[in-house]
Design an enzyme around this catalytic site. Structure first.
Site, PDB file in Angstrom:
ATOM      1  N   TYR A 137      41.311  18.235 -11.723  1.00  0.00           N
ATOM      2  CA  TYR A 137      40.693  19.541 -11.463  1.00  0.00           C
ATOM      3  C   TYR A 137      40.784  19.761  -9.952  1.00  0.00           C
ATOM      4  O   TYR A 137      39.808  20.062  -9.295  1.00  0.00           O
ATOM      5  CB  TYR A 137      39.232  19.427 -11.933  1.00  0.00           C
ATOM      6  CG  TYR A 137      38.414  20.670 -12.108  1.00  0.00           C
ATOM      7  CD1 TYR A 137      38.855  21.748 -12.869  1.00  0.00           C
ATOM      8  CD2 TYR A 137      37.130  20.746 -11.547  1.00  0.00           C
ATOM      9  CE1 TYR A 137      38.046  22.861 -13.057  1.00  0.00           C
ATOM     10  CE2 TYR A 137      36.320  21.843 -11.734  1.00  0.00           C
ATOM     11  CZ  TYR A 137      36.794  22.911 -12.493  1.00  0.00           C
ATOM     12  OH  TYR A 137      35.979  24.005 -12.700  1.00  0.00           O
ATOM     13  N   HIS A 142      40.619  27.060  -7.896  1.00  0.00           N
ATOM     14  CA  HIS A 142      40.360  27.185  -9.337  1.00  0.00           C
ATOM     15  C   HIS A 142      38.934  26.747  -9.668  1.00  0.00           C
ATOM     16  O   HIS A 142      38.221  27.410 -10.429  1.00  0.00           O
ATOM     17  CB  HIS A 142      41.358  26.352 -10.133  1.00  0.00           C
ATOM     18  CG  HIS A 142      41.032  26.260 -11.593  1.00  0.00           C
ATOM     19  ND1 HIS A 142      41.165  27.332 -12.442  1.00  0.00           N
ATOM     20  CD2 HIS A 142      40.537  25.248 -12.349  1.00  0.00           C
ATOM     21  CE1 HIS A 142      40.783  26.979 -13.672  1.00  0.00           C
ATOM     22  NE2 HIS A 142      40.394  25.719 -13.635  1.00  0.00           N
ATOM     23  N   ARG A 151      28.176  29.685 -12.777  1.00  0.00           N
ATOM     24  CA  ARG A 151      27.098  29.516 -11.793  1.00  0.00           C
ATOM     25  C   ARG A 151      27.419  30.370 -10.574  1.00  0.00           C
ATOM     26  O   ARG A 151      27.885  29.859  -9.546  1.00  0.00           O
ATOM     27  CB  ARG A 151      27.014  28.036 -11.372  1.00  0.00           C
ATOM     28  CG  ARG A 151      26.713  27.051 -12.489  1.00  0.00           C
ATOM     29  CD  ARG A 151      26.847  25.604 -12.024  1.00  0.00           C
ATOM     30  NE  ARG A 151      28.204  25.316 -11.559  1.00  0.00           N
ATOM     31  CZ  ARG A 151      29.215  24.941 -12.358  1.00  0.00           C
ATOM     32  NH1 ARG A 151      29.016  24.775 -13.640  1.00  0.00           N
ATOM     33  NH2 ARG A 151      30.417  24.719 -11.842  1.00  0.00           N
ATOM     34  N   GLU A 207      46.967  27.137 -18.594  1.00  0.00           N
ATOM     35  CA  GLU A 207      46.612  26.590 -17.283  1.00  0.00           C
ATOM     36  C   GLU A 207      47.901  26.115 -16.622  1.00  0.00           C
ATOM     37  O   GLU A 207      48.641  25.309 -17.199  1.00  0.00           O
ATOM     38  CB  GLU A 207      45.602  25.446 -17.408  1.00  0.00           C
ATOM     39  CG  GLU A 207      44.221  25.944 -17.844  1.00  0.00           C
ATOM     40  CD  GLU A 207      43.110  24.926 -17.693  1.00  0.00           C
ATOM     41  OE1 GLU A 207      43.397  23.702 -17.636  1.00  0.00           O
ATOM     42  OE2 GLU A 207      41.936  25.346 -17.629  1.00  0.00           O
ATOM     43  N   ASP A 241      48.503  23.465 -19.741  1.00  0.00           N
ATOM     44  CA  ASP A 241      47.355  22.878 -20.436  1.00  0.00           C
ATOM     45  C   ASP A 241      46.650  24.015 -21.191  1.00  0.00           C
ATOM     46  O   ASP A 241      45.643  24.549 -20.734  1.00  0.00           O
ATOM     47  CB  ASP A 241      46.436  22.226 -19.386  1.00  0.00           C
ATOM     48  CG  ASP A 241      45.173  21.649 -19.993  1.00  0.00           C
ATOM     49  OD1 ASP A 241      45.196  21.299 -21.176  1.00  0.00           O
ATOM     50  OD2 ASP A 241      44.159  21.560 -19.267  1.00  0.00           O
ATOM     51  N   GLN A 248      36.002  25.940 -25.773  1.00  0.00           N
ATOM     52  CA  GLN A 248      35.620  25.141 -24.606  1.00  0.00           C
ATOM     53  C   GLN A 248      34.200  25.473 -24.126  1.00  0.00           C
ATOM     54  O   GLN A 248      33.404  24.569 -23.844  1.00  0.00           O
ATOM     55  CB  GLN A 248      36.633  25.414 -23.483  1.00  0.00           C
ATOM     56  CG  GLN A 248      36.441  24.569 -22.231  1.00  0.00           C
ATOM     57  CD  GLN A 248      37.415  24.976 -21.116  1.00  0.00           C
ATOM     58  OE1 GLN A 248      38.285  25.828 -21.295  1.00  0.00           O
ATOM     59  NE2 GLN A 248      37.264  24.359 -19.961  1.00  0.00           N
ATOM     60  N   LYS A 261      40.995  21.868 -25.707  1.00  0.00           N
ATOM     61  CA  LYS A 261      42.171  21.469 -24.939  1.00  0.00           C
ATOM     62  C   LYS A 261      43.160  20.648 -25.757  1.00  0.00           C
ATOM     63  O   LYS A 261      44.362  20.683 -25.503  1.00  0.00           O
ATOM     64  CB  LYS A 261      41.730  20.592 -23.752  1.00  0.00           C
ATOM     65  CG  LYS A 261      40.782  21.252 -22.792  1.00  0.00           C
ATOM     66  CD  LYS A 261      41.542  22.115 -21.825  1.00  0.00           C
ATOM     67  CE  LYS A 261      40.638  22.545 -20.681  1.00  0.00           C
ATOM     68  NZ  LYS A 261      41.393  23.300 -19.674  1.00  0.00           N
TER      69      LYS A 261
END
Ligand code: MN
Length: 435
Positions: A137, A142, A151, A207, A241, A248, A261
């Protein structure tokens, strides 16, 4: 530290004419490796190297190679490149040098031209037996964009700048480019619904990632120090991906991605070796002032100076209607890999730092690669703000997430002054209806 050698010489030309075209992904300076056989045949899949629009059969190449290069080619005669990956950088480098020599102008064209297969006549395979797959990640852009949706006031969690975050993925559902993906079924719960329902994913996304194949690796209970990490990075490909955002979103708390995924991940067939990428090394991402420095085990002067890779990653989409009308796929994102917060070396070092064993042929994804502007985002989650801001296709169709019949095409390329441009080929797949 010098990473380049005679195989990167921009003056080199090949006796395979198509390799000398200015727009080829596969000039003689690239020499990516894959597993192929002639389309429609029952041949055993075997190793090949892409050169221009052709593939040189490594079984046949063995006879004109010598020494360590011939030995290394001998590790590529079966249906996976795991043995070559296990053999380590000196074998990889010897093979590259040998292939460069025999494919150069003046090389043994008369002996090898019969060992070429046009790429359009080849069937490609996943190039390794992938034991384990981890997805990182590593794009702070991203992570920030995606985090904002969940958030808004606190998009990046406190661990992000210390840990190359990742999750353990599913190796069995990694497929090669041109394998259709079936829209997954799963549980999803609309925000205003009281209970979840089971059915076809309605928020299917791509992705845009770089994938990495692991070399020799480490024994259980040991780890890979950062200064040695390059010797365990065999090479890179493109990775889509696929992500079912609705599945998700409902399942990811508290243990992270799972069925949203694991239904399918698609990779490009050619592995561009780290050695081929040497002219495109750049300093690791410059952390803005105020960001913490990496902890000592993730800090190394060479990695900071040249652990980044200047790769442009591109994602395009073509609806069924666009293809019927003969339209080219529309580019919807072009992302700079050099802006990833963590280097590939830091990722593999962190992964092994607890004593977890990396094995030849293991695979990891970089995480979605995004820049800072909407035209550089690596997912629709970011580009359309979770599907709420649709974009137009040239047919007049619009998209928030992907529809059945859409084809997603990813490409990657590297350019640098004094170097010949190289590319990754394509990673493409069409979405088929659920069921
Ligand atoms: Mn991912």
């Amino acid at each position: 530290m010098t990473y380049t050698n005679e195989t990167h010489d921009p003056a080199l030309k090949s006796w395979v004419a198509s390799a000398n075209a200015s727009d080829t992904d596969f000039p003689i300076q690239n020499l990516p490796l894959g597993i192929f056989r002639k389309k429609g045949s029952s041949e055993t899949p075997r190793g090949g190297v892409a050169i221009g629009d052709q593939i040189l059969d490594l079984v046949a190449a063995q006879s004109v190679l010598s020494g360590a290069a011939a030995d290394a080619a001998g590790l590529c005669t079966g249906p996976s490149l795991n043995d070559l990956m296990a053999a380590g950088p000196s074998a990889w480098s010897a093979l590259r040098k040998g292939l460069s020599e025999v494919l150069r102008e003046g090389g043994p064209a008369d002996q090898l031209s019969g060992a070429l297969t046009a790429q359009t006549d080849a069937e490609m395979f996943v190039p390794a037996e992938i034991g384990d797959y981890t997805d990182f990640y590593a794009s702070i852009n991203h992570a920030t964009n995606a985090g904002k949706m969940f958030r808004p006031d606190n998009p990046l969690l406190p661990n992000y700048k210390y840990i190359p975050i990742g999750y353990h993925g599913r190796a069995s559902s990694i497929v090669v480019s041109d394998t259709p993906v079936k829209r997954p079924l799963g549980q999803r719960k609309a925000p205003d619904a009281e209970v979840p329902t089971f059915g076809p994913c309605v928020r299917l996304d791509y992705e845009l990632e770089l994938g990495v194949f692991v070399g020799p690796g480490n024994d259980l209970g040991h780890s890979i120090p950062l200064k040695d990490a390059d010797g365990h990075l065999f090479g890179c490909c493109l990775l889509n991906d696929w992500s079912a955002r609705d599945i998700q979103a409902w399942e990811y708390v508290p243990l992270g991605p799972f069925l949203g995924k694991s239904f399918n991940s698609v990779i490009s067939p050619w592995i561009v070796t780290l050695e081929a990428l040497a002219p495109f090394r750049v300093p690791a991402y410059a952390r803005p002032e105020g960001d913490p420095q990496p902890l000592d085990y993730l800090k190394d002067a060479d990695d900071a100076a040249s652990g980044g890779l200047d790769i442009q990653l591109e994602v395009c989409v073509a609806s069924a209607k666009m293809r019927e009308q003969g339209m080219e796929p529309l580019r919807i994102g072009l992302a700079p890999f050099k802006d990833m917060y963590w280097t590939l070396a830091q990722m593999i070092t962190h992964h092994s730092s607890n004593g977890c064993n990396m094995q030849p042929g293991d695979f990891f994804g970089s995480g979605t690669c995004s820049g800072t502007t909407p035209d550089s985002y690596g997912s629709l989650l970011e580009k359309t703000l979770g599907g709420s801001q649709k974009f137009d296709l040239p047919t007049g169709e619009t998209r928030g997430f992907l529809e059945d019949g859409d084809e997603v095409v990813m490409r990657g390329f590297c350019e640098a002054p004094g170097a010949v441009r190289i590319g990754f080929g394509e990673c493409r797949a069409v979405i088929e209806p659920a069921g």
